[in-house]
Design a protein around this motif. Structure first.
Motif, PDB file in Angstrom:
ATOM      1  N   LEU A 191       0.816  -1.213   0.000  1.00 32.81           N
ATOM      2  CA  LEU A 191       0.000   0.000   0.000  1.00 32.81           C
ATOM      3  C   LEU A 191       0.852   1.266   0.000  1.00 32.81           C
ATOM      4  CD1 LEU A 191      -2.752  -0.917   2.605  1.00 32.81           C
ATOM      5  CD2 LEU A 191      -2.943  -0.975   0.139  1.00 32.81           C
ATOM      6  N   GLN A 221      -9.134  -3.030   7.759  1.00 35.51           N
ATOM      7  CA  GLN A 221      -8.010  -2.319   7.146  1.00 35.51           C
ATOM      8  C   GLN A 221      -8.156  -0.809   7.321  1.00 35.51           C
ATOM      9  OE1 GLN A 221      -5.366  -3.759   5.698  1.00 35.51           O
ATOM     10  NE2 GLN A 221      -6.039  -5.879   5.645  1.00 35.51           N
ATOM     11  N   GLU A 407      -5.760  -8.973   0.813  1.00 30.43           N
ATOM     12  CA  GLU A 407      -5.253  -8.372  -0.418  1.00 30.43           C
ATOM     13  C   GLU A 407      -6.353  -7.636  -1.171  1.00 30.43           C
ATOM     14  OE1 GLU A 407      -2.207 -10.417  -3.090  1.00 30.43           O
ATOM     15  OE2 GLU A 407      -2.964 -12.060  -1.867  1.00 30.43           O
ATOM     16  N   SER A 409      -9.093  -6.412  -0.043  1.00 30.06           N
ATOM     17  CA  SER A 409      -9.520  -5.225   0.708  1.00 30.06           C
ATOM     18  C   SER A 409      -8.507  -4.092   0.583  1.00 30.06           C
ATOM     19  CB  SER A 409      -9.723  -5.590   2.185  1.00 30.06           C
ATOM     20  OG  SER A 409     -10.653  -6.645   2.301  1.00 30.06           O
ATOM     21  N   ARG A 410      -7.215  -4.447   0.606  1.00 29.74           N
ATOM     22  CA  ARG A 410      -6.190  -3.417   0.445  1.00 29.74           C
ATOM     23  C   ARG A 410      -6.266  -2.780  -0.935  1.00 29.74           C
ATOM     24  NH1 ARG A 410      -2.878  -6.872   3.893  1.00 29.74           N
ATOM     25  NH2 ARG A 410      -2.157  -8.076   2.102  1.00 29.74           N
ATOM     26  N   GLN A 414      -6.672   1.110  -1.736  1.00 26.41           N
ATOM     27  CA  GLN A 414      -5.693   1.792  -2.577  1.00 26.41           C
ATOM     28  C   GLN A 414      -6.374   2.458  -3.774  1.00 26.41           C
ATOM     29  OE1 GLN A 414      -1.988   1.911  -2.092  1.00 26.41           O
ATOM     30  NE2 GLN A 414      -2.687   3.632  -3.333  1.00 26.41           N
TER      31      GLN A 414
END
Length: 536
Positions: A191, A221, A407, A409-410, A414
């Motif tokens: 990120l 997150q 992943e 969710s990130r 982003q």
């Protein structure tokens, strides 16, 4: 060393005293005395330790353990297991591909062979447990080692993640089972912390579908970036309550305000009411129906939730002047062959259209399947394995893209930081995975053999296709906007057709509605999904 220092200091002191008092040093006597002390004092302790270690090794309740990796981590594991009388594991040998240490002993344990000799070592040494102790191991190499371990009946475990060891969350002897995520040959997306913090920290964030697999992970997150307020919106009260309690436990030392809203995204007035009430800066729209076969037999529910629901939330966000709106989409929206995929494609069109007529930045994030999400293939396979099998796979050639829930969710978070408006972001998900290979790995990870559990091929279900795509030929845009993140080219929008379908839902009752839709779909002959596909 302590014994050596103490005895040497005593002898040197005696020599000094002899020199002062009798003015002569009996060197031969002192040397013999020094040697006898080392032998008797050091030797007695050595024998005691030797007897203790021997008794531990002879313990019948200990599981004979093979350690893969004779580096610093493997040595640390061996030392911990040898010292800890409470552990049920007894290390007996190392496996390592480094030929320089082959056939040497480390902590009294032999380094017997390389990775390709795991099966032979297990059989020869009656190994019951295998521990993979190489923290720097790539997932490709881990797959190779696991394939070797899978040929044996020994239970395979792995060291905890490095971050858990460093933070003290777990100790080096708290091993975990190898997970299917460990075998997924892809690197997580890193990120851009500064950019994300800029648009989340001390801001108000709303997540729809906050009780779902993706929605709840987005909440976890987002909470790491200390928003001022996090609104958890969902239809199911139990799932919303669970994530609320979890977040409050995690964030008890922060000033984050967690707010729950039980609401249906199909209720347009309620969406506007909630947006006006909280005035969020960012909205993550994760609420959707996602089960492909179920949506094939309930097409009107897929349309109501995925299309009308998305439109309701998007319009409410636009009306209330929300800064950024991020919608979660799916690879099934590319050249859709299912109701679910078609409705998600329509939802993408709604979001892109809203960006053209609104000051709010609207974007969509498209990715493949997530491991372990509700209704996904992994939990289903695990249930079947627990029951003794067989594991049901639709087709031997079925392949899917996979990523982990964190992943995914990130990526969503982003995308919000990168958003300029109207984009569809796609993650480079690496190579697709064969579902039958996934099933075999899960069977082996559970400690069973593929032959014992068995795999049964049931045939492709309605709406499914053998191969998933992340972009169709008209959307391909090769340039990365962020490492491993691509942006799709804008496609044609069919808002008139979407409005026509939505008007049918808003003017007819459910029975008449279904009849009308089926009539539209070529006189009840072609399934309703074909009507949707003809639009997209």
């Amino acid at each position: 060393m302590y014994i050596f220092k103490a005895i040497t200091f005593s002898i040197v002191t005696a020599a000094v005293i002899q020199l002062i008092i009798v003015q002569n040093v009996y060197i031969r006597l002192l040397v013999v005395t020094w040697m006898l002390h080392i032998l008797l004092i050091g030797g007695s302790r050595f024998c005691r330790r030797l007897l203790r270690d021997t008794s531990i090794k002879m313990g019948s309740n200990k599981k004979r353990t093979l350690i893969v990796g004779a580096g610093s981590a493997g040595t640390m594991v061996a030392r911990q297991l040898i010292k800890n009388n409470q552990t049920e594991l007894l290390p007996v040998a190392f496996i390592d591909d480094n030929t320089k240490i082959r056939n040497l002993d480390i902590l009294g344990l032999p380094v017997i062979s390389g990775v390709n000799g795991i099966a032979r070592a297990v059989k020869k040494l009656n190994i019951e447990n295998i521990i993979i102790a190489i923290p720097s191991l790539s997932k490709k190499d881990l797959n190779i080692i696991f394939e070797e371990c899978a040929e044996t009946k020994a239970k395979t475990q792995i060291l905890p993640m490095l971050e858990d060891l460093v933070t003290g969350k777990l100790s080096v002897n708290q091993f975990r089972d190898v997970q299917v995520e460990d075998l997924l040959d892809r690197k997580p997306v890193e990120l851009d912390i500064d950019t994300i913090s800029e648009y989340i920290t001390n801001k108000v964030v709303l997540v729809t579908g906050a009780g779902g697999s993706i929605g709840s992970e987005i909440c976890r997150q987002v909470a790491k970036f200390n928003p001022q307020k996090l609104i958890l919106l969902g239809h199911g009260e139990n799932s919303i309550y669970s994530i609320e309690m979890e977040l409050k436990d995690i964030g008890e030392d922060t000033q984050i305000e967690f707010v729950t809203e039980i609401a249906d995204i199909q209720d347009a007035k309620k969406m506007i009411l909630i947006m006006n009430k909280h005035r969020p800066n960012v909205v993550y729209h994760a609420a959707a129906h996602k089960h492909v076969p179920l949506m094939e037999v309930n097409p009107e529910e897929a349309l109501k939730n995925n299309v009308i629901g998305t439109m309701n939330v998007a319009k409410a966000a636009s009306k209330c002047g929300i800064g950024t709106f991020v919608m979660i989409s799916t690879d099934k929206a590319v050249n859709p062959t299912s109701v679910m995929g078609a409705t998600k494609k329509l939802a993408e069109m709604v979001v892109q259209h809203m960006d053209k007529i609104s000051d709010t930045k609207f974007v969509a994030v498209r990715f493949g399947n997530v491991l372990g999400s509700r209704g996904s293939v992994i939990p289903r396979f695990k249930q079947q394995i627990e029951k003794g099998g067989p594991v049901s796979v639709t087709h031997p050639d079925m392949v899917r893209y996979f990523m982990t829930i964190p992943e995914a969710s990130r990526l969503v978070i982003q995308a919000g930081a990168l958003a300029k408006g109207g984009e569809i972001y796609i993650l480079d998900m690496g190579d697709p995975v064969k579902i039958v290979d996934l099933a075999k790995n899960l069977i082996r990870l559970s400690g069973n053999s593929v032959e014992d559990i068995g795999i049964e091929f049931t045939g492709i279900r309605p709406g499914e296709k053998l191969f998933e795509e992340l972009l169709n030929e008209n959307e391909v845009h090769e340039q990365q906007v962020y490492p491993k993140i691509y942006i799709g080219k804008s496609a044609d929008l069919y808002m008139d057709e979407i409005d026509e379908i939505i008007s049918i839902y808003t003017t007819l009752d459910k029975v008449s509605l279904r009849e009308q839709l089926l009539n539209l779909a070529n006189n009840n002959v072609i399934p309703i999904s074909r009507k949707l596909i003809s639009i997209v």
